[in-house]
Motif scaffolding. Structure first.
Motif, PDB file in Angstrom:
ATOM      1  N   ALA A 174       0.825  -1.197   0.000  1.00  0.00           N
ATOM      2  CA  ALA A 174       0.000   0.000   0.000  1.00  0.00           C
ATOM      3  C   ALA A 174       0.865   1.256   0.000  1.00  0.00           C
ATOM      4  N   ALA A 175       2.019   1.200   0.648  1.00  0.00           N
ATOM      5  CA  ALA A 175       2.919   2.347   0.687  1.00  0.00           C
ATOM      6  C   ALA A 175       3.712   2.425  -0.615  1.00  0.00           C
ATOM      7  N   TYR A 198      13.317  -9.754  -6.273  1.00  0.00           N
ATOM      8  CA  TYR A 198      11.917  -9.727  -5.855  1.00  0.00           C
ATOM      9  C   TYR A 198      11.252  -8.388  -6.148  1.00  0.00           C
ATOM     10  N   SER A 199      11.805  -7.625  -7.067  1.00  0.00           N
ATOM     11  CA  SER A 199      11.190  -6.354  -7.439  1.00  0.00           C
ATOM     12  C   SER A 199       9.913  -6.596  -8.233  1.00  0.00           C
ATOM     13  N   GLU A 200       8.960  -5.691  -8.068  1.00  0.00           N
ATOM     14  CA  GLU A 200       7.781  -5.698  -8.930  1.00  0.00           C
ATOM     15  C   GLU A 200       8.185  -5.077 -10.268  1.00  0.00           C
ATOM     16  N   LEU A 201       7.791  -5.699 -11.357  1.00  0.00           N
ATOM     17  CA  LEU A 201       8.146  -5.231 -12.691  1.00  0.00           C
ATOM     18  C   LEU A 201       6.952  -4.533 -13.328  1.00  0.00           C
ATOM     19  N   CYS A 204       1.383  -0.187  -5.987  1.00  0.00           N
ATOM     20  CA  CYS A 204       0.605  -0.177  -4.747  1.00  0.00           C
ATOM     21  C   CYS A 204      -0.614  -1.088  -4.820  1.00  0.00           C
ATOM     22  N   GLY A 205      -1.057  -1.405  -6.026  1.00  0.00           N
ATOM     23  CA  GLY A 205      -2.196  -2.283  -6.178  1.00  0.00           C
ATOM     24  C   GLY A 205      -1.859  -3.760  -6.167  1.00  0.00           C
ATOM     25  N   ARG A 206      -0.576  -4.077  -6.047  1.00  0.00           N
ATOM     26  CA  ARG A 206      -0.166  -5.477  -6.071  1.00  0.00           C
ATOM     27  C   ARG A 206       0.046  -6.032  -4.667  1.00  0.00           C
TER      28      ARG A 206
END
Length: 244
Positions: free
Chosen positions: A11-12, A207-210, A233-235
């Motif tokens: 969320a952050a 482990y980064s969001e792509l 933030c939506g993941r």
């Protein structure tokens, strides 16, 4: 460098955003302009993005400026890129410093011209106490080369008897990367619609969001950055601990 504790919710906004700035040449080609014009407009996008990142509360921003593979581009293009880098470091330093930006450069500096290395040193020294945002510029950088460099340093320490072979673990490798004090990116963004890592921060982005954006880098601005952060933030971040 200890690994961050896994988080399940995002969320952050991310503390650290890394960007593969892609599409300068395509932008110029679509407008029948020389490649250097695409790179010039790309430098303007850098200025806007650093400003937006600071306003959005991002603490660390890493930009992939020049890869170790980019030396294989046409000589004139490489010369143009190095010229733009010199210009950026000279012209932007005062503004970056005034805006509280700390500048760091990662990559192999031995292959760079002496004056560029001096400009990098000046930028890092001048801004080292700034705390609003840290701008990390990946220059003459390759992710595999970074990991290999860490492995060589650890092997040398083991041969010298400073550490035991069994002491070489994930944390030890992290501690021997180019900038071990910088937290890993939570978000890795690439522009121009391409969906590749291109040898960028391979260890750090495990482990980064792509997020992939179709916009070409010269057209990238704060709105695109906000959109990428909203996607982040939506993941729900799983870190391999959950299935579903």
């Amino acid at each position: 460098m200890a690994h961050a504790e896994p988080q399940q919710q995002s969320a952050a906004p991310p503390r650290h955003v890394a960007i593969i700035m892609d599409g300068n040449r395509r932008w110029a080609r679509q407008r029948n302009m020389p490649r250097v014009e695409g790179h010039r407009r790309g430098a303007e996008a850098v200025r806007a993005t650093v400003k937006a990142a600071g306003e959005l509360g991002i603490e660390y921003l890493t930009l992939f400026a020049f890869s170790s593979e980019n030396w294989n581009r046409p000589l004139q293009e490489v010369d143009d890129l190095m010229g733009l880098l010199r210009l950026y470091l000279r012209r932007e330093l005062a503004e970056l410093h005034g805006n509280g930006v700390r500048v760091r450069v990662i990559g192999e500096r031995d292959g760079l011209a002496d004056d560029i290395r001096a400009l990098i040193q000046q930028a890092e020294t001048t801004t080292r106490d700034n705390r609003r945002i840290t701008l990390i510029i990946a220059l003459n950088y390759g992710g595999q080369a970074e990991i290999a460099s860490a492995a060589r340093r650890l092997a040398a320490r083991a041969l010298a008897g400073e550490i035991k072979v069994e002491d070489i673990d994930e944390d030890a490798i992290s501690d021997h990367l180019y900038a071990p004090d910088i937290p890993v990116p939570e978000l890795l963004l690439r522009t121009s619609g391409e969906q590749r890592l291109s040898n960028f921060m391979l260890w750090q982005c495990a482990y980064s969001e792509l997020v992939f954006d179709d916009v070409l880098w010269p057209d990238f601005d704060g709105r695109n950055l906000e959109k990428a952060i909203a996607t982040f933030c939506g993941r729900e971040r799983r870190f391999g601990g959950q299935v579903g």
